[in-house]
Design an enzyme around this catalytic site. Structure first.
Site, short mmCIF file in Angstrom:
data_model
loop_
_atom_site.label_atom_id
_atom_site.label_comp_id
_atom_site.label_asym_id
_atom_site.label_seq_id
_atom_site.Cartn_x
_atom_site.Cartn_y
_atom_site.Cartn_z
N ASN A 1 -8.51 1.01 9.00
CA ASN A 1 -9.51 1.60 9.89
C ASN A 1 -10.68 0.64 10.04
O ASN A 1 -10.90 -0.24 9.20
CB ASN A 1 -10.01 2.93 9.31
CG ASN A 1 -9.01 4.05 9.50
OD1 ASN A 1 -8.32 4.11 10.51
ND2 ASN A 1 -8.94 4.95 8.54
N ASN B 1 -10.68 19.00 10.44
CA ASN B 1 -11.01 18.54 11.79
C ASN B 1 -11.24 19.67 12.80
O ASN B 1 -12.14 19.61 13.63
CB ASN B 1 -9.92 17.62 12.31
CG ASN B 1 -9.82 16.32 11.54
OD1 ASN B 1 -10.54 16.10 10.56
ND2 ASN B 1 -8.94 15.43 11.97
N GLY C 1 0.83 -1.20 0.00
CA GLY C 1 0.00 0.00 0.00
C GLY C 1 0.86 1.24 0.00
O GLY C 1 1.56 1.52 0.98
N ALA C 2 0.83 1.99 -1.11
CA ALA C 2 1.67 3.19 -1.24
C ALA C 2 0.84 4.46 -1.14
O ALA C 2 1.15 5.47 -1.79
CB ALA C 2 2.43 3.14 -2.57
N GLY C 3 -0.22 4.41 -0.33
CA GLY C 3 -0.99 5.61 -0.04
C GLY C 3 -0.33 6.41 1.07
O GLY C 3 0.85 6.19 1.40
N ALA C 4 -1.10 7.31 1.69
CA ALA C 4 -0.52 8.21 2.69
C ALA C 4 0.01 7.45 3.90
O ALA C 4 1.15 7.69 4.35
CB ALA C 4 -1.57 9.22 3.13
N LYS D 1 -10.65 3.26 18.07
CA LYS D 1 -10.31 4.09 16.91
C LYS D 1 -11.53 4.28 16.02
O LYS D 1 -11.76 5.36 15.48
CB LYS D 1 -9.18 3.42 16.12
CG LYS D 1 -8.79 4.18 14.84
CD LYS D 1 -8.14 5.51 15.15
CE LYS D 1 -7.87 6.32 13.88
NZ LYS D 1 -7.05 5.61 12.90
#
Length: 297
Positions: free
Chosen positions: A103, A200, A7-10, A182
């Site tokens: 998540n 946020n 996974g090369a996301g954030a 979470k």
């Protein structure tokens, strides 16, 4: 230590950057060859919270099936992509430790069906945003909690011993409770920011948004025995004031969010306890309606 991150996301890139900076040999597995080429050519750039830059050399690849032997496999893709990975993960040696960093709660029981002897789950509160294919911005320092659900601590010991002030790692005692906590925080912040299209911090700065936040917290408190106080929620919103939540990021990019695996699971658990959570349920359906409208356009 050799670690492969799928996974090369954030989240994947930020984790890869800090691990590489700590001396870990990191292989980053991406889906697109274009991104792999850029990561290998330009290296991985992290923009720190103070604006400074850190550049790390990592190995990027699209070839998951022919990975060289690793000490740890970190799975940092979103839940939707995870469904397509289970069969491939099952082919890895049963001795390969796995760390899942998704998540929500939907992946918890699914991951434990895999044959690997050592399986852990991660929960992160740091802020991260992908700026381009090889640059990630660290938007807020936060804990990376790791809970070992199956197997031995030694399998994850090297990771737990890494010391980095901007990427603190902490051992949690119960994976399911950690993921639930979470998911509750995500349910409080993410759908509100996605529907209102605010960062946020606006949830506590805007009076009407704050009232909605209070209402959701009150509903969740009535349904569950929460271990987090409302002041903790306010502090989190302030600490991550400039963060674009993952759900808002998905809306802005026209992507399907994780509303089902985060909020949907919480709603089902509450309903099983006899609580409908009307405010949160309304936001849940609003996010789904927005996504359905986007699919038609």
């Amino acid at each position: 230590m050799k670690v492969a991150i799928i996974g090369a996301g954030a989240v994947g890139q930020l984790t890869a950057s800090f691990l590489a900076e700590s001396g870990v040999l990191v292989t980053l597995v991406a889906r697109r060859q274009e991104q792999v080429n850029e990561l290998n050519a330009k290296k991985l750039t992290r923009i720190n919270v103070d604006g400074t830059k850190a550049v790390q050399r990592i190995v990027a690849t699209t070839d998951l099936t022919n990975l060289p032997k690793q000490d740890l496999l970190v799975i940092a893709v979103k839940y939707g992509h995870l469904q397509k990975l289970y069969n491939q993960l099952a082919l890895f040696s049963s001795d390969m430790p796995l760390l899942f960093m998704q998540n929500g709660l939907a992946h918890f029981e699914e991951a434990l069906l895999l044959p690997q002897k050592n399986i852990a789950f991660g929960s992160v509160t740091f802020g991260a945003q992908l700026l381009d294919q090889s640059t990630v911005q660290h938007r807020g320092v936060g804990l990376c909690k790791i809970a070992i659900e199956r197997g031995e601590h030694w399998a994850f010991q090297q990771l737990l011993q890494l010391q980095h002030s901007l990427f603190p790692i902490e051992l949690a005692s119960n994976a399911e409770q950690m993921l639930f906590a979470k998911a509750v925080l995500n349910s409080l912040i993410n759908p509100l920011t996605a529907v209102l299209q605010v960062k946020n911090g606006e949830l506590v700065a805007n009076q009407q948004a704050f009232l909605l936040l209070e209402s959701i917290y009150r509903e969740l408190t009535e349904a569950f025995e929460l271990t987090i106080s409302f002041s903790d929620v306010i502090d989190l919103c302030r600490k991550t004031a400039n963060n674009t939540s993952s759900m808002l990021g998905d809306r802005l990019q026209g992507r399907k969010s994780e509303i089902e695996t985060i909020v949907g699971v919480i709603l089902n658990k509450a309903l099983a306890n006899g609580h409908n959570l009307p405010t949160l349920r309304t936001l849940y359906h609003q996010v789904l309606a927005i996504e359905e409208s986007g699919e038609r356009s």
